[in-house]
Scaffold this active site. Structure first.
Site, PDB file in Angstrom:
ATOM      1  CB  VAL A   1      75.748 -24.078-101.399  1.00  0.00           C
ATOM      2  CG1 VAL A   1      75.480 -23.881-102.474  1.00  0.00           C
ATOM      3  CG2 VAL A   1      74.915 -23.324-100.201  1.00  0.00           C
TER       4      VAL A   1
ATOM      5  N   GLY B   1      70.549 -23.636 -89.238  1.00  0.00           N
ATOM      6  CA  GLY B   1      71.597 -23.587 -90.436  1.00  0.00           C
ATOM      7  C   GLY B   1      71.222 -22.398 -91.301  1.00  0.00           C
TER       8      GLY B   1
ATOM      9  CE  LYS C   1      73.525 -12.632 -98.728  1.00  0.00           C
ATOM     10  NZ  LYS C   1      72.763 -13.322 -97.878  1.00  0.00           N
TER      11      LYS C   1
ATOM     12  CD  GLU D   1      76.859 -16.027 -93.917  1.00  0.00           C
ATOM     13  OE1 GLU D   1      77.849 -15.989 -94.640  1.00  0.00           O
ATOM     14  OE2 GLU D   1      75.893 -16.413 -94.641  1.00  0.00           O
TER      15      GLU D   1
ATOM     16  CE  LYS E   1      77.343 -15.216 -97.947  1.00  0.00           C
ATOM     17  NZ  LYS E   1      75.931 -15.746 -97.396  1.00  0.00           N
TER      18      LYS E   1
ATOM     19  N   GLY F   1      70.275 -16.091-102.483  1.00  0.00           N
ATOM     20  CA  GLY F   1      69.914 -17.653-102.722  1.00  0.00           C
ATOM     21  C   GLY F   1      69.399 -18.060-104.114  1.00  0.00           C
TER      22      GLY F   1
ATOM     23  CB  VAL G   1      73.070 -11.446-104.476  1.00  0.00           C
ATOM     24  CG1 VAL G   1      71.894 -10.435-103.971  1.00  0.00           C
ATOM     25  CG2 VAL G   1      74.243 -10.818-104.691  1.00  0.00           C
TER      26      VAL G   1
ATOM     27  NE  ARG H   1      87.362 -28.491 -94.094  1.00  0.00           N
ATOM     28  CZ  ARG H   1      87.252 -27.251 -93.511  1.00  0.00           C
ATOM     29  NH1 ARG H   1      88.389 -26.891 -92.881  1.00  0.00           N
ATOM     30  NH2 ARG H   1      86.151 -26.567 -93.774  1.00  0.00           N
TER      31      ARG H   1
HETATM   32  N1  HSE Z   1      73.384 -16.129 -93.802  1.00  0.00           N
HETATM   33  C1  HSE Z   1      72.693 -15.756 -95.006  1.00  0.00           C
HETATM   34  C2  HSE Z   1      71.304 -15.226 -94.731  1.00  0.00           C
HETATM   35  C3  HSE Z   1      72.879 -17.260 -95.632  1.00  0.00           C
HETATM   36  O1  HSE Z   1      70.955 -15.921 -93.463  1.00  0.00           O
HETATM   37  O2  HSE Z   1      70.957 -14.871 -95.693  1.00  0.00           O
HETATM   38  C4  HSE Z   1      72.577 -16.936 -97.472  1.00  0.00           C
HETATM   39  O3  HSE Z   1      73.480 -15.693 -97.870  1.00  0.00           O
END
Ligand code: HSE
Length: 434
Positions: free
Chosen positions: A14, A185, A203, A188, A103, A132, A130, A45
């Protein structure tokens, strides 16, 4: 006018997306905001290969950004509860506005964070937390401000929706699809947050607060994951005209507010039942607008950046307004929040899908019907399948009308105690969303 100076903390998916969108659309964004927006510092990092940060100063220490006197707005994109919490409090203490996509942080620590922000007269904006790229916070907080909101229901975890879609469309196994979601990707850092409904509950907690004007109460949200779902139930649901979705539901009732995340059968012809893959959708029902549906990418580099940057534009515009005249963090004025309680799950009401594995004996169906009718549970439809060759059992599938959760729990215990019923009764909630 001098540009507003922002510091980005976290240059992952992000953070990288936010930098790229700010750079690519700088002119258009400045025309909207009324001032330029300059990334004056980044804390990361490691570099992000998808993001050319050029000569922007980079530090490894996020607190350098929060303490940098030149920075007006801190963008928190590191995630998690602990360091992010400290960083946001430090930025507020230093009089900086904050934009965050976190969130978990807002759902768990939001009440404290907003109180501190009010004390300091700064904004904490969290549209990206919430769904995206879907501007659903703004839609509920501002676009639907005329309404008494009755309920909302959302597919608000892309990973879980991707898994359910692949299971249904391709018959793939749960674990196999989860691995792919991680590789893409979507998931979480700890994927149990996705599949056990914790991410969705974070959310939902936020959505419920702004919809009903209640404090954030993540600890009272009920969560049930999708790990126990079988392809058999996905297929039986399909045969009955339903799709199974991992839904977050928040509903206002006279007794309190239902706040629950669980697998849910939805009629297959509802628009939201056809939201597939990693896409998200939130349905909001208000007394004036009726039902509205917000759909789009719930995660990903630029969709989430789209919400972060929109918040930044709002912050830049709002800096010229008195703090009292800004849109309140939780949509309602802080001294007007309601103490309407969150209901425990056994006081919530839903319809139910039940799958019973029964011995092939006469009279079993009658016993099942008696147990349900004795508890006032009305059957909407029933489907008895062929005897299964591998175990000689007959799957019986029932859909009930709406009933209190405590009643269905009692009925399931009675069904499981029957000699002719083998193993546990599978129970999945059903929402008509009409
Ligand atoms: N892991 C979350 C999802 C990422 O799959 O919706 C976005 O909040």
């Amino acid at each position: 006018m001098n540009p507003v100076k922002v510091g980005i903390c976290g240059l992952g998916t992000v953070g990288g997306g936010t930098f790229n969108v700010l750079k690519r659309n700088a002119e258009e964004i400045a025309r909207r905001a009324g001032r330029g927006i300059e990334v004056a510092q980044i804390a990361a990092r490691r570099p992000n290969p998808k993001c050319d940060t050029g000569s922007t100063p980079i530090t490894a220490d996020i607190f350098e950004v929060a303490n940098n006197p030149d920075i007006d707005v801190v963008i928190e994109l590191i995630g998690g509860y602990t360091l992010a919490h400290e960083l946001v409090l430090k930025a507020i203490e230093n009089g900086k506005h904050v934009v965050t996509a976190n969130k978990a942080l807002i759902a768990v620590h939001g009440n404290e964070i907003f109180a501190k922000a009010r004390e300091k007269g700064v904004i904490v904006a969290f549209e990206a937390a919430v769904a995206g790229g879907i501007p659903v916070i703004k839609a509920i907080r501002e676009g639907l401000a005329a309404n008494r909101i009755n309920w909302l229901a959302g597919i608000i975890n892309g990973t879980g929706n991707f898994i359910l879609t692949e299971m249904r469309e391709k018959g793939r196994a749960f674990a196999d699809v989860l691995k792919e979601a991680q590789a893409l990707g979507y998931a979480e850092a700890d994927p149990t947050f996705d599949v056990e409904g914790i991410d969705a509950a974070h959310k939902l907690t936020i959505l419920a607060s702004i919809a009903f004007g209640i404090p954030l109460q993540f600890d009272k949200a009920y969560t049930e994951g999708i790990t126990q779902l079988t392809t058999a139930d996905v297929n039986y649901a399909e045969a009955l005209g339903y799709r199974i979705k991992h839904l977050g539901v928040a509903r206002r009732t006279d007794k309190g507010i239902e706040l629950r995340v669980h697998p849910t059968l939805i009629p297959a012809d509802r628009l939201i039942a056809n939201v597939n893959g990693v896409m998200n959708a939130v349905m909001v029902n208000g007394d004036a607008a009726g039902s509205t549906l917000f759909y789009g990418a719930g995660a990903g580099m630029e969709p989430t950046a789209s919400s972060v940057v929109a918040d930044l534009v709002d912050v830049v515009r709002a800096t010229t307004a008195d703090p009292e005249n800004r849109v309140p963090h939780l949509a309602f004025q802080p001294d007007s929040l309601s103490d309407h309680p969150i209901l425990p799950i056994d006081a919530c009401e839903s319809a139910y899908y039940l799958r019973i594995q029964a011995k092939d004996h006469p009279g079993v169906l009658a016993q099942v019907a008696t147990i349900l009718s004795e508890r006032g549970i009305n059957i909407e439809s029933i489907m008895q399948m062929e005897v299964e060759e591998h175990d000689g059992l007959v799957p019986m599938i029932l859909v009930t009308h709406r009933v209190l959760e405590s009643r269905i729990i009692e009925a399931i215990a009675a069904l499981e105690a029957l000699d002719d019923v083998v193993g546990n009764v599978v129970r999945i909630r059903v929402e008509q969303l009409n």
